[in-house]
Design an enzyme around this catalytic site. Structure first.
Site, short mmCIF file in Angstrom:
data_model
loop_
_atom_site.label_atom_id
_atom_site.label_comp_id
_atom_site.label_asym_id
_atom_site.label_seq_id
_atom_site.Cartn_x
_atom_site.Cartn_y
_atom_site.Cartn_z
N GLN A 291 42.31 49.86 44.62
CA GLN A 291 41.60 49.67 43.90
C GLN A 291 41.18 48.17 43.54
OE1 GLN A 291 43.65 48.98 40.24
NE2 GLN A 291 42.41 49.19 39.06
N LYS B 134 59.57 41.60 44.08
CA LYS B 134 59.16 40.91 44.03
C LYS B 134 59.63 38.97 43.48
CE LYS B 134 54.95 42.33 44.34
NZ LYS B 134 53.80 41.42 45.60
N TYR C 174 61.47 47.50 43.31
CA TYR C 174 59.98 47.05 43.56
C TYR C 174 60.13 45.30 42.75
CZ TYR C 174 54.97 46.40 42.35
OH TYR C 174 53.98 45.00 42.06
#
Length: 650
Positions: A351, A484, A480
């Protein structure tokens, strides 16, 4: 000369990591403000054709797993095993890749997605042998072979995979004893071909438009005695069955986007007729991980329940009547393992990659932006500008691309997002952390300006929620989010230690009209518009007062451009929050009702509420606004207007 590279391996519709439909891809963009920059002739190359007449883009599998152990009491089973002969050498395996005596694996190679199941033969308990050890060891060996890139992918690959995996068991110093059936499938992503190998009575079906269009054939020596791989060097019993991997039945089949593939052990096939399988798969409206997971759970639960229902006329009972001429009724209690996968297109580069490339090409010229992916691009994508292949896990390959194209800027979007990451933590650590290490090292070596996005998921339940500042306790609860935070800190370290110009933005949920609703925690903000147009009503899975930060896709793109163009003197820190709006389902409903006065919302809260309750409600981005003039353009009313304008044109 200045050039920019944007490199991504896995990204999805929400940079926050809150969504569950993920696309595996790589993208690399080169931007130059100099007219003398390398000018690729890629746009003049002929388009790559597909092996399937119905697919023009590469595909991958989005896979969910579910299952149950058919053993009523594993502790009692352990005690029984201890009383059997050879029991001092045998322990019940403790593993995450199986249910009872069943086992499975999921793996990816450079060219394909691999899925496999194995059913350990329960009769080995009579010899004091744990039946799950053989099946789990076989699946682990197959996964290792794929992970270590020791196989190509062609019609004979899976039989070779079974053979090599079985050989590893034969050579194991622990002398693994037992037997199991096995079924393995592999999707060739570029050719859209599903290769399969089946030995015994586990199996698969391919479902297209609610019809089974391809399936495995059960292999039996006689009723309820399937083909099986076996090792029993010390046990002398003429009734023991041992088949060769060469006996596996192999097929190759062209798949189409939105096909579903169900791979399962006989605990499913003995207890679920085809009509039940179709019934559950039909409920999947969009092939997102959440939706597929719900269907996988439903199939596994129905197989388990039918197996213990004495009044159910099961496929197993029907087979007994055909084979033995006996009239019995009831299901077959057994372990149940379900792998349900959807064939999803990956050729669009995600996207964010496409609109970001478009914006950069508008700013700096079409010939100065290079887009890269690990799969074949669509014809439309090739027409938009230069394209290159690159894989973030291959540091030499990325290094060669940077050098050959004189890259000065890197934008690295690589991450296995939260939902998928929790299902395969080792893969998430390898991709999210090791891949980032590769990019940081290359940025250091070649003095590249580097951008890596972070996420709302980098905060945890101990973080202040309203507002959430740039600097506070984080401690996320997903791999995740943890990766990060690792990226933020390591990037800052490389800045201070090596002078790498590292830049990072923490994004909220990203909303795009191009994105189909998919079942993620922030997806209600997309689903609600689709349902408003379809039925003028929406059932929301979050409370009406659940506030979450959001951002329109165009503002997301502009924030990346802005921070990359900002001078080093403007940046007082290396990681910034960026925000645009925060709203609740109730507030979004009122905004929608300005356009759809009769629109109604109702609430049916599910498990996603707990996730939302641990996230920031409002992002404090005053530092980004003060330091480099961040200023989003789209508010809630603008978002609603844009969503309806786009969707109504569809």
């Amino acid at each position: 000369m200045q050039s920019l590279a944007i490199y991504a391996r896995l990204f999805t519709r929400a940079l926050s990591g809150t969504e569950t439909e993920n696309f595996l891809y790589n993208s690399l963009l080169r931007l130059s403000t100099s007219a003398s920059v390398h000018n690729s002739q890629a746009s003049n190359r002929p388009a790559i054709s597909s092996s399937s007449p119905t697919i023009t883009r590469a595909v991958h599998l989005v896979t969910a797993t579910s299952g149950y152990s058919g053993h009523d009491d594993d502790e009692d089973e352990k005690e029984n095993l201890k009383k059997k002969k050879n029991s001092p050498k045998i322990q019940r395996t403790n593993r995450a890749n199986g249910f009872g005596d069943d086992a499975f694996f999921i793996a990816k190679s450079r060219v394909g997605d691999f899925l496999g199941v194995a059913d350990g033969v329960g009769g080995w308990r009579e010899y004091g042998v744990d039946p799950s050890l053989f099946s789990s060891s076989l699946m682990a060996a197959c996964k290792s072979l794929v992970d270590n890139k020791l196989l190509d992918l062609n019609p004979l690959t899976l039989k070779e995979l079974l053979s090599k995996g079985y050989k590893q068991l034969l050579e194991d110093k622990q002398c693994i004893i037992g037997s199991s059936t096995a079924c393995i499938v592999a999707l060739h992503r570029e050719k859209s071909i599903l290769h399969t190998a089946n030995l015994g009575d586990s199996g698969f079906v391919v479902i297209r438009k609610n019809i089974i269009v391809h399936r495995s054939q059960e292999q039996q020596h006689y009723f309820n005695s399937p083909f099986q791989l076996a090792i029993h060097p010390t046990i002398k019993d003429p009734n023991l069955i041992a088949d060769s991997p060469d006996a596996a039945s192999v097929t190759s089949f062209n798949v189409e986007e939105n096909d579903f593939i169900l791979i399962a052990t006989d605990g499913v096939w003995d207890n679920l007729p085809d009509s039940t399988v179709i019934e559950e798969v039909k409920k999947i409206k969009e092939p997102t991980l959440d939706n597929i997971q719900l269907a996988a759970h439903a199939l596994a639960k129905r197989a388990l329940d039918n197996g213990h229902d004495p009044s159910f006329y099961s496929p197993f009972a029907k087979s007994a009547r055909r084979s033995l001429g006996i009239n019995i009724c009831g299901g077959k209690p057994d372990d149940v393992t379900v792998l349900l996968a959807a064939v999803t297109s990956t050729g669009g580069c995600g996207q964010l990659g496409i609109p970001l490339a478009k914006r950069l090409r508008e700013l700096y010229g079409v010939d100065n932006v290079v887009l890269s992916d690990i799969v074949r691009p669509s014809d439309e994508l090739l027409k938009q500008g230069i394209y290159r292949y690159a894989d973030v896990m291959d540091i030499k390959q990325v290094q060669e691309l940077l050098v050959n194209n004189q890259i000065d800027w890197l934008i690295h979007l690589s991450a296995l997002l939260s939902a998928i990451g929790e299902k395969d933590v080792p893969l998430a650590m390898k991709l999210n952390i090791e891949g980032t290490h590769h990019i940081l090292e290359l940025a250091r070596k070649y003095k590249c300006k580097l951008f890596i996005p972070s996420t709302i998921g980098a905060f945890g339940p101990e973080s202040p929620r309203n507002p959430t500042p740039d600097f506070c306790i984080q401690r996320p609860r997903t791999i995740y989010g943890v990766s990060k935070v690792h990226t933020e800190l390591l990037g800052e370290y490389f800045y201070y230690r090596f002078g790498v110009d590292f830049r990072c933005l923490r994004f909220p949920g990203i909303i795009s009209a191009d994105t189909k609703p998919g079942g993620g925690t922030t997806d209600y903000a997309i689903e609600i518009f689709h349902d408003a147009l379809k039925s003028n009503a929406y059932k929301c899975y979050l409370r009406g007062d659940t506030r979450l930060p959001m951002m329109w896709i165009d503002d997301c793109i502009q924030s990346i451009v802005s921070i990359m163009e900002a001078s080093s003197e403007q940046l007082k820190q290396r990681t910034y929050n960026v925000a645009a709006m925060s709203f609740t389902p109730d507030e979004l409903t009122k905004a929608i009702q300005k356009y759809k006065p009769n629109f109604k919302i109702s609430y049916e809260i599910d498990e996603r509420q707990k996730i939302a309750d641990s996230w920031p409600q409002v992002f404090d981005d005053q530092n980004a606004r003060q330091h480099w003039s961040w200023n989003p353009k789209v508010d809630l009313d603008g978002l609603v207007q844009r969503m309806f304008a786009y969707l109504e044109r569809q």
